[in-house]
Design a protein around this motif. Sequence first.
Motif, PDB file in Angstrom:
ATOM      1  N   ALA A 198       0.873  -1.170   0.000  1.00  0.00           N
ATOM      2  CA  ALA A 198       0.000   0.000   0.000  1.00  0.00           C
ATOM      3  C   ALA A 198       0.914   1.225   0.000  1.00  0.00           C
ATOM      4  N   PRO A 199       0.463   2.360  -0.541  1.00  0.00           N
ATOM      5  CA  PRO A 199       1.315   3.560  -0.525  1.00  0.00           C
ATOM      6  C   PRO A 199       1.773   3.947   0.881  1.00  0.00           C
ATOM      7  N   THR A 200       0.963   3.639   1.907  1.00  0.00           N
ATOM      8  CA  THR A 200       1.328   4.008   3.276  1.00  0.00           C
ATOM      9  C   THR A 200       2.563   3.265   3.771  1.00  0.00           C
ATOM     10  N   VAL A 201       2.981   2.206   3.074  1.00  0.00           N
ATOM     11  CA  VAL A 201       4.224   1.535   3.448  1.00  0.00           C
ATOM     12  C   VAL A 201       5.393   2.510   3.330  1.00  0.00           C
ATOM     13  N   VAL A 202       5.341   3.395   2.322  1.00  0.00           N
ATOM     14  CA  VAL A 202       6.404   4.379   2.130  1.00  0.00           C
ATOM     15  C   VAL A 202       6.303   5.486   3.176  1.00  0.00           C
ATOM     16  N   HIS A 203       5.083   6.012   3.369  1.00  0.00           N
ATOM     17  CA  HIS A 203       4.846   7.071   4.356  1.00  0.00           C
ATOM     18  C   HIS A 203       3.384   7.000   4.764  1.00  0.00           C
ATOM     19  N   PRO A 204       3.059   7.172   6.037  1.00  0.00           N
ATOM     20  CA  PRO A 204       1.670   7.002   6.482  1.00  0.00           C
ATOM     21  C   PRO A 204       0.680   7.967   5.841  1.00  0.00           C
ATOM     22  N   LYS A 205       1.144   9.092   5.270  1.00  0.00           N
ATOM     23  CA  LYS A 205       0.241  10.044   4.641  1.00  0.00           C
ATOM     24  C   LYS A 205       0.164   9.876   3.120  1.00  0.00           C
ATOM     25  N   LEU A 206       0.967   8.975   2.588  1.00  0.00           N
ATOM     26  CA  LEU A 206       0.979   8.784   1.139  1.00  0.00           C
ATOM     27  C   LEU A 206      -0.251   7.996   0.709  1.00  0.00           C
ATOM     28  N   ALA A 207      -0.858   8.438  -0.399  1.00  0.00           N
ATOM     29  CA  ALA A 207      -2.042   7.767  -0.939  1.00  0.00           C
ATOM     30  C   ALA A 207      -1.912   7.690  -2.447  1.00  0.00           C
ATOM     31  N   ALA A 208      -2.772   6.892  -3.055  1.00  0.00           N
ATOM     32  CA  ALA A 208      -2.756   6.755  -4.512  1.00  0.00           C
ATOM     33  C   ALA A 208      -2.947   8.120  -5.161  1.00  0.00           C
ATOM     34  N   GLY A 209      -2.131   8.401  -6.158  1.00  0.00           N
ATOM     35  CA  GLY A 209      -2.220   9.679  -6.854  1.00  0.00           C
ATOM     36  C   GLY A 209      -1.387  10.779  -6.244  1.00  0.00           C
ATOM     37  N   ARG A 210      -0.817  10.545  -5.044  1.00  0.00           N
ATOM     38  CA  ARG A 210       0.015  11.557  -4.386  1.00  0.00           C
ATOM     39  C   ARG A 210       1.479  11.149  -4.475  1.00  0.00           C
ATOM     40  N   THR A 211       2.366  12.100  -4.332  1.00  0.00           N
ATOM     41  CA  THR A 211       3.788  11.851  -4.496  1.00  0.00           C
ATOM     42  C   THR A 211       4.591  12.527  -3.390  1.00  0.00           C
ATOM     43  N   LEU A 212       5.760  11.973  -3.148  1.00  0.00           N
ATOM     44  CA  LEU A 212       6.733  12.549  -2.232  1.00  0.00           C
ATOM     45  C   LEU A 212       7.956  12.957  -3.033  1.00  0.00           C
ATOM     46  N   ALA A 213       8.458  14.161  -2.771  1.00  0.00           N
ATOM     47  CA  ALA A 213       9.654  14.618  -3.471  1.00  0.00           C
ATOM     48  C   ALA A 213      10.269  15.781  -2.722  1.00  0.00           C
ATOM     49  N   VAL A 214      11.570  15.925  -2.861  1.00  0.00           N
ATOM     50  CA  VAL A 214      12.246  17.121  -2.372  1.00  0.00           C
ATOM     51  C   VAL A 214      12.022  18.218  -3.401  1.00  0.00           C
ATOM     52  N   LYS A 215      11.474  19.337  -2.943  1.00  0.00           N
ATOM     53  CA  LYS A 215      11.148  20.432  -3.848  1.00  0.00           C
ATOM     54  C   LYS A 215      11.697  21.744  -3.316  1.00  0.00           C
ATOM     55  N   ALA A 216      11.901  22.651  -4.249  1.00  0.00           N
ATOM     56  CA  ALA A 216      12.289  24.011  -3.863  1.00  0.00           C
ATOM     57  C   ALA A 216      11.066  24.723  -3.306  1.00  0.00           C
ATOM     58  N   GLN A 257      14.514  24.148   0.651  1.00  0.00           N
ATOM     59  CA  GLN A 257      14.058  22.870   0.115  1.00  0.00           C
ATOM     60  C   GLN A 257      13.341  22.090   1.213  1.00  0.00           C
ATOM     61  N   ALA A 258      12.371  21.285   0.783  1.00  0.00           N
ATOM     62  CA  ALA A 258      11.634  20.476   1.744  1.00  0.00           C
ATOM     63  C   ALA A 258      11.115  19.220   1.068  1.00  0.00           C
ATOM     64  N   VAL A 259      10.889  18.177   1.872  1.00  0.00           N
ATOM     65  CA  VAL A 259      10.169  17.006   1.377  1.00  0.00           C
ATOM     66  C   VAL A 259       8.690  17.381   1.378  1.00  0.00           C
ATOM     67  N   VAL A 260       8.070  17.299   0.200  1.00  0.00           N
ATOM     68  CA  VAL A 260       6.707  17.785   0.035  1.00  0.00           C
ATOM     69  C   VAL A 260       5.804  16.655  -0.442  1.00  0.00           C
ATOM     70  N   LEU A 261       4.663  16.533   0.195  1.00  0.00           N
ATOM     71  CA  LEU A 261       3.618  15.607  -0.242  1.00  0.00           C
ATOM     72  C   LEU A 261       2.638  16.385  -1.100  1.00  0.00           C
ATOM     73  N   SER A 262       2.445  15.962  -2.352  1.00  0.00           N
ATOM     74  CA  SER A 262       1.604  16.742  -3.253  1.00  0.00           C
ATOM     75  C   SER A 262       0.838  15.825  -4.192  1.00  0.00           C
ATOM     76  N   GLY A 263      -0.046  16.464  -5.000  1.00  0.00           N
ATOM     77  CA  GLY A 263      -0.826  15.720  -5.986  1.00  0.00           C
ATOM     78  C   GLY A 263      -2.156  15.258  -5.440  1.00  0.00           C
ATOM     79  N   GLY A 264      -2.884  14.537  -6.258  1.00  0.00           N
ATOM     80  CA  GLY A 264      -4.171  13.997  -5.848  1.00  0.00           C
ATOM     81  C   GLY A 264      -5.249  15.042  -5.651  1.00  0.00           C
ATOM     82  N   GLY A 265      -5.056  16.222  -6.232  1.00  0.00           N
ATOM     83  CA  GLY A 265      -6.050  17.278  -6.098  1.00  0.00           C
ATOM     84  C   GLY A 265      -6.099  17.911  -4.727  1.00  0.00           C
ATOM     85  N   GLN A 266      -5.082  17.663  -3.906  1.00  0.00           N
ATOM     86  CA  GLN A 266      -5.053  18.214  -2.555  1.00  0.00           C
ATOM     87  C   GLN A 266      -3.929  19.242  -2.428  1.00  0.00           C
TER      88      GLN A 266
END
Length: 583
Positions: A198-216, A257-266
């Motif tokens: 499940a996406p939560t294996v990577v991070h508890p807030k990760l869900a289908a359609g969302r991504t984790l990345a280091v961003k400016a 820079q930060a690790v950002v959770l994004s996508g999924g219309g949120q």
Amino acid sequence: MHRDHEEHEPYESYEPYGEDGYDDHLVHADGHPQAPQRRRSRRIWLVAVGGVFTALVVVAGYGAYNVLSAVSGGSTDTGGGAASTTAKEPQAPPTAEQADAVAKDFLAAWGRGDLTVAAGLTDRPEAARMALASFHDNVSARALTLTGTGPAPAGTPSEPAVGYRVRAEFDGTAQAWEYESALGAVRASDGRVLVRWAPTVVHPKLAAGRTLAVKALPNPVSKPTDRKGRPLDALPSLQSVLPQIAPPDGAKAVTGQAVVLSGGGQEAEELFVLTPPSAPQVKLTLDADLQQVAEEAVKQQSANGKPASLVAVQPSTGNILAMAYAPQGGFNRAVGGGQAPGSTMKVITAAALLEAGVTPDTAAPCKETTNSPRTWHNDEPGNHLDYSLSDDFIHSCNTGFIDKGLEKLQLGTLGSVARDQFGLGLQWRIGIPSRDATIPVPGNKDEAAAAYIGQGQIQVNSLLMASVAATVQSGTFRQPVLREDVKRVTAPGKLPSDVAQGLRSMMARTATQGTARTPMSGLGGQIGAKTGTVEAGSGQATNSWFIAYRNDLAVAAEVEGGGHGNSAAGVAAAQVLKAGGKG
């Protein structure tokens, strides 16, 4: 017998900015790519099983997993016998020990970067591989440590769960990103115990359609503070002032820079800041507490729509401590306006007379009217022929000042004293645009008479007149500033000590015995004041002016249509002096 064959996937395509404004390149958590993955080499091995060659794909760099099991369809039978044709017994759910074992293997493989091995230990290997690769590529941790923490509350008898802690370290920052999550264990149809993906294996807030990345992070905005580092952006009169404050010369904003959770219309969420953004900060000379008092004082006196302003200056430094005006959000009349100052100008006229040899005790009769040849009168009727210059000052007698000015001063003297001793008209640079004083040379005696009592073509504002009061209090002109790193101008001359002392004595009498006594009542310490009432035209209410000091605080206030100087403007100025002039 085997042969090697190299296959390559295309390089990733990087987009400079995502739709949320962050700089990123992403792969969805559920394994479906947003952009092609990095080039990886794959090697195909041909393995003979029962006389048949079977192709196995191994991703270089990640390692292989359970080759024999993959070839034989998941059977663990290595004896070479025929496959059983009997019906399979129902599979028992994994035990807690089995769940812990597969979790340990999965976390070990993920932590050392063997993502294909880790993915092969899940019930959805391809989705897991894509998501783990996305995390690996887009988060780009220098080191990743994953530690099991034992059974997790989310588990069930049929699907035990194991908790674990993630610690990611990054180049350029000493602080690590740490968080906890959990994974469930299931038994596959072939009997193996696997991680339920499940996406939560990577991070508890990760869900289908969302991504984790280091961003400016978005570019930081510089927000000037008061002299103690306190915020100012909530104060109404400063809403249009703060954007005018430029950063110090050569200073630049630093993008973080930060690790950002994004996508999924949120809305994007910052989970961990690697490097915080920084913007050049400017500490202004303002005092947030005194500014709040000034805002309220001006608001009260402008309640009926009267334009007004107030400026407070520290005489010992020239620092501007407060600056308020109304209507709020409109034109900053406190530093940019131009109005006739009325009898507050008599401070400079008196300075010119004292320099010309007149003393506070010199006789200066206050006649009911006088001529220049224009006829002039006073605010109050009657003759006071026994008045001295000091009496004229504290009672704000127009005729006494006009007569003595026409007798003792040359036509251009007033402007010279204003410039040389008080610094008016020297093109100040305070940190934001401001207006200088206008004190033209009179063309005749009528214009000179008007200038001596602050009428005619003279134009000043609260900033300039607060400086006049500050110069009297300290005896030295110090150009007011809103920020201490700006270059100040200095006056060509200096206020003679006996002149400064004479002015202080007359302003002190005005505060205790004269026209300013009502608003200044109850204020202790070194005090001085001067009122001003400006004729605005036939049938119009007069404009109210008031300048004063109390210890190391000087204030000037004006209220258009506010009446006599000791009313509207005097009340506002006294409020600020009471709050900030205690010593």
